[in-house]
Design a protein around this motif. Structure first.
Motif, mmCIF file in Angstrom:
data_model
loop_
_atom_site.group_PDB
_atom_site.id
_atom_site.type_symbol
_atom_site.label_atom_id
_atom_site.label_comp_id
_atom_site.label_asym_id
_atom_site.label_seq_id
_atom_site.Cartn_x
_atom_site.Cartn_y
_atom_site.Cartn_z
ATOM 1 N N VAL A 183 65.752 62.930 34.504
ATOM 2 C CA VAL A 183 66.625 64.023 34.958
ATOM 3 C C VAL A 183 66.918 63.813 36.436
ATOM 4 N N ASN A 184 68.137 64.128 36.843
ATOM 5 C CA ASN A 184 68.511 63.937 38.241
ATOM 6 C C ASN A 184 68.104 65.101 39.124
ATOM 7 N N MET A 185 67.642 66.183 38.502
ATOM 8 C CA MET A 185 67.184 67.337 39.270
ATOM 9 C C MET A 185 66.091 68.046 38.477
ATOM 10 N N MET A 186 64.969 68.340 39.122
ATOM 11 C CA MET A 186 63.848 68.969 38.446
ATOM 12 C C MET A 186 64.136 70.453 38.166
ATOM 13 N N PRO A 187 63.463 71.042 37.154
ATOM 14 C CA PRO A 187 63.706 72.459 36.821
ATOM 15 C C PRO A 187 63.498 73.396 37.997
ATOM 16 N N GLU A 188 62.515 73.092 38.850
ATOM 17 C CA GLU A 188 62.236 73.970 39.984
ATOM 18 C C GLU A 188 63.421 74.070 40.939
ATOM 19 N N ARG A 189 64.151 72.968 41.081
ATOM 20 C CA ARG A 189 65.324 72.999 41.957
ATOM 21 C C ARG A 189 66.402 73.921 41.376
ATOM 22 N N HIS A 190 66.616 73.846 40.064
ATOM 23 C CA HIS A 190 67.593 74.737 39.426
ATOM 24 C C HIS A 190 67.181 76.200 39.586
ATOM 25 N N THR A 191 65.877 76.476 39.436
ATOM 26 C CA THR A 191 65.394 77.847 39.599
ATOM 27 C C THR A 191 65.629 78.342 41.021
ATOM 28 N N GLY A 192 65.398 77.457 41.994
ATOM 29 C CA GLY A 192 65.655 77.822 43.388
ATOM 30 C C GLY A 192 67.118 78.151 43.628
#
Length: 230
Positions: A183-192
């Protein structure tokens, strides 16, 4: 108009975070199992992120370099070749990353692997971007491309290719620098990001409330009364 838009963006980021968690969970489960031998298995029947072991040989006549791939802030290429399995299946194989020339005037030297070899790899899905292409600017090899397109690349060499792309394990013959990211972006980044959108929506709601009611007047009166009493 902007309030529902901000809320929509926030919930969209939350859904993206959930999708990334599902992908990471799938990868964890499939990497925990034993590699699937491709000698008796069709690639089309496998699920994404399945670990595989295969024996075959590289097609050294056709080679693609995926441009503008970075490692540690350096620009380079990912090297893709066709891997021909002993059961006559053909699949694209990403061998990993090579650094680009600083001036970008020369393509990197790609050491070739000859003869029959056994490899370990993972099967990845192929996504397409409307602004990128797999055509290449010249008819010469190696060809510099900006994305993988199985159909286009198969047509360019006149061969039928299995769906998906194998990404080579670093311990396999012919591997360069791997460090694959599913994945190019981790779930935590999306949550942020979702929290940022929701925060903007809350700020907009508060500003709208103050602008369209007498709350601002009451607040100034309260502050003035408190100051006078002191």
């Amino acid at each position: 108009m902007f309030f529902p838009l901000l809320l929509t963006l926030g919930f969209w980021q939350l859904s993206r975070a959930e999708q990334k968690r599902d992908i990471l969970q799938q990868i964890h489960e499939r990497q925990a199992g034993a590699p699937v031998a491709l000698a008796d298995t069709s690639l089309a029947a496998l699920k994404p992120y399945t670990r595989v072991i295969a024996r075959g040989q590289f097609d050294n006549q056709h080679l693609w370099l995926i441009d503008n791939r970075q490692r540690d802030g350096r620009i380079g290429f990912e090297v893709v070749q066709i891997f021909e399995l002993e059961n006559d299946q053909r699949v694209l194989l990403n061998r990993g990353w090579l650094a680009a020339d600083v001036s970008r005037t020369q393509l990197p030297e790609v050491p070739l692997v000859t003869g029959s070899v056994s490899i370990f790899a993972e099967l990845y899905p192929v996504s397409q971007h409307p602004l990128l292409n797999a055509q290449g600017e010249t008819s010469q090899w190696p060809r510099v491309i900006t994305e993988v397109d199985v159909a286009v690349m198969g047509e360019s060499v006149g061969k039928s290719l299995a769906p998906g792309i194998l990404k080579l394990d670093e311990a396999s013959p012919g591997a360069f620098r791997t460090g694959w990211q599913a994945v190019n972006m981790m779930p935590e980044r999306h949550t942020g990001y979702a929290l940022q959108w929701f925060g903007l929506a809350l700020a907009l709601a508060i500003l709208t409330l103050f602008a369209n009611t007498n709350l601002a007047t009451l607040w100034r009166y309260y502050r003035h009364s408190s100051t006078t009493k002191k």
